[in-house]
Design a protein around this motif. Sequence first.
Motif, PDB file in Angstrom:
ATOM      1  N   ALA A   1      52.054  15.886   3.425  1.00  0.00           N
ATOM      2  CA  ALA A   1      52.082  17.359   3.475  1.00  0.00           C
ATOM      3  C   ALA A   1      53.511  17.885   3.413  1.00  0.00           C
ATOM      4  O   ALA A   1      53.772  18.937   2.826  1.00  0.00           O
ATOM      5  CB  ALA A   1      51.392  17.852   4.748  1.00  0.00           C
ATOM      6  N   SER A   2      54.448  17.129   3.991  1.00  0.00           N
ATOM      7  CA  SER A   2      55.830  17.599   4.029  1.00  0.00           C
ATOM      8  C   SER A   2      56.575  17.388   2.716  1.00  0.00           C
ATOM      9  O   SER A   2      57.694  17.859   2.559  1.00  0.00           O
ATOM     10  CB  SER A   2      56.597  16.901   5.166  1.00  0.00           C
ATOM     11  N   CYS A   3      55.951  16.685   1.770  1.00  0.00           N
ATOM     12  CA  CYS A   3      56.626  16.401   0.493  1.00  0.00           C
ATOM     13  C   CYS A   3      55.881  16.954  -0.716  1.00  0.00           C
ATOM     14  O   CYS A   3      56.306  16.729  -1.853  1.00  0.00           O
ATOM     15  CB  CYS A   3      56.806  14.898   0.322  1.00  0.00           C
ATOM     16  N   VAL A   4      54.781  17.683  -0.503  1.00  0.00           N
ATOM     17  CA  VAL A   4      53.965  18.120  -1.634  1.00  0.00           C
ATOM     18  C   VAL A   4      54.727  19.059  -2.561  1.00  0.00           C
ATOM     19  O   VAL A   4      54.433  19.147  -3.763  1.00  0.00           O
ATOM     20  CB  VAL A   4      52.645  18.775  -1.140  1.00  0.00           C
ATOM     21  N   HIS A   5      55.755  19.750  -2.041  1.00  0.00           N
ATOM     22  CA  HIS A   5      56.551  20.625  -2.898  1.00  0.00           C
ATOM     23  C   HIS A   5      57.320  19.841  -3.961  1.00  0.00           C
ATOM     24  O   HIS A   5      57.821  20.425  -4.922  1.00  0.00           O
ATOM     25  CB  HIS A   5      57.526  21.457  -2.047  1.00  0.00           C
ATOM     26  N   GLN A   6      57.392  18.514  -3.804  1.00  0.00           N
ATOM     27  CA  GLN A   6      58.074  17.673  -4.799  1.00  0.00           C
ATOM     28  C   GLN A   6      57.155  17.288  -5.957  1.00  0.00           C
ATOM     29  O   GLN A   6      57.588  16.635  -6.904  1.00  0.00           O
ATOM     30  CB  GLN A   6      58.560  16.388  -4.122  1.00  0.00           C
ATOM     31  N   LEU A   7      55.881  17.656  -5.860  1.00  0.00           N
ATOM     32  CA  LEU A   7      54.923  17.344  -6.923  1.00  0.00           C
ATOM     33  C   LEU A   7      55.095  18.359  -8.057  1.00  0.00           C
ATOM     34  O   LEU A   7      54.584  19.464  -8.000  1.00  0.00           O
ATOM     35  CB  LEU A   7      53.494  17.379  -6.367  1.00  0.00           C
ATOM     36  N   VAL A   8      55.818  17.967  -9.082  1.00  0.00           N
ATOM     37  CA  VAL A   8      56.124  18.860 -10.205  1.00  0.00           C
ATOM     38  C   VAL A   8      55.418  18.339 -11.455  1.00  0.00           C
ATOM     39  O   VAL A   8      54.971  17.187 -11.506  1.00  0.00           O
ATOM     40  CB  VAL A   8      57.648  18.950 -10.437  1.00  0.00           C
ATOM     41  N   PRO A   9      55.290  19.180 -12.505  1.00  0.00           N
ATOM     42  CA  PRO A   9      54.522  18.796 -13.688  1.00  0.00           C
ATOM     43  C   PRO A   9      54.894  17.459 -14.316  1.00  0.00           C
ATOM     44  O   PRO A   9      54.009  16.725 -14.779  1.00  0.00           O
ATOM     45  CB  PRO A   9      54.773  19.960 -14.653  1.00  0.00           C
TER      46      PRO A   9
END
Length: 457
Positions: free
Chosen positions: A387-395
Amino acid sequence: MRSTNYIQVYGCVGLSVGHGMSAGRPSEGLGSITWWGLSPARNLFRMGPVRPQGEVNVLLVGSSDPRHILKTIAGLQIEERLHVWVIESSMEVMARQLLLLYFALMPPEIIGNNEKAEIFLDVFGNSEIRSQTDEILRHAASQLSLMVTEALETPGHSCLNTTLLKFKERDELDRIFKLWIKPQPSSPIVMSKQWDYRVRQHLGTRYNSKMGCFDWDLTMKLHEKGSGVINKQQYVQWRERGLAFEMREGVYQITNQSLLSARVFNRKGDKVAYRGYWGDIVSSPYLAFGIETDDKSLLKTENGQHINTAQDISFSNVQALLQSFSSRRSYATSSQSNTDTDESSQQTDHLMHLKGISVTFLPLDSLQKLPEKQTYSKLFNAIYFSASCVHQLVPKMKQIAAPDAVLIVELAKYILDLSKEQEAGFSKKVMSIALEAEFEPYNEKSDDTHAVFIPQK
């Protein structure tokens, strides 16, 4: 990937944090470093529509502990092969991952499975540990220190591969391990004071009624979310002093060095780093191994009360997972033993080698670089984001996913300072991020702790 706390992530996904009953400063609840995951262990082989064949490659991004590694290995057929690639949010968390895997690999002729499970959980979830645990922790740290500094090109152990890390990262691991072996005598850290400081910061004016706050978080949040097996006495003891697993008579009074890290504060315009305990003080280490089990007899209730506790279930689960390591043990031939004589392998040659299993640690900043390298093109059969790293999921992450890959994202169910609306908002944002990265929902395996996706065709 820099260390990040959950509050920064909330901002990243457009959430603000409310001030519920437990919150004086909500950001203090989970702290600035994630020592354990906020979801139960998952067998990542079982998460997708297709069980992958051949050597399976799994990427873990910010998983914080080896729960998914242990669970996935335990679920393998003897002929199946698994290569786990780990990217963490800080070197301190990576050091702990290595330590816990080291414990798991200790062979039964050195330490019995019951004692190994006790030591694993002692280090995993207790702010203060027993003297015998501290002794084993220091010995493991000395072996790991030698391994990371000596194993420059050839891994010291196939499940503890640090050869792809940068030199400065290996130096940092070495520094961390040496701090565990010999803590700084000039500024000893008293964990009980550290823990109490964090509780005061979190609760603010509610500190004097902290028992009511602890009870609220347990009964109105954790129990309402389906974790009724977490025992009140044990949870309150953990909330008060950081002791989650007290499995036998013993004195728990030595600071668990593996749970210490540096946190930078602004003091009158200057940045000052303070070493202390900066992890979770609300959600608990019971979530990883203690709230689900394949042995349903452990979940029995009597007069509406659970007979077993999350501590009991954690011990039973960890015991079984560690036993599965022994069952996959392979033995080096004499020719292999003669050729592997470099100093780094000598530090780990007493550990079990597991048939068909590899674990490789990648540099902190490597995630966004993987799609640019041919080596990782369509490599990963499963990709896990905390949950703390989901912002790193990029296209561009789709480029490293195999055609039949599964993407698993940890949700915010056990971030207790979120309201139900904020938790739902987090799930919606995860959906939006995944769709933008060209993954579509795979609802058959999704639940309220993890969202599961597969690549869009």
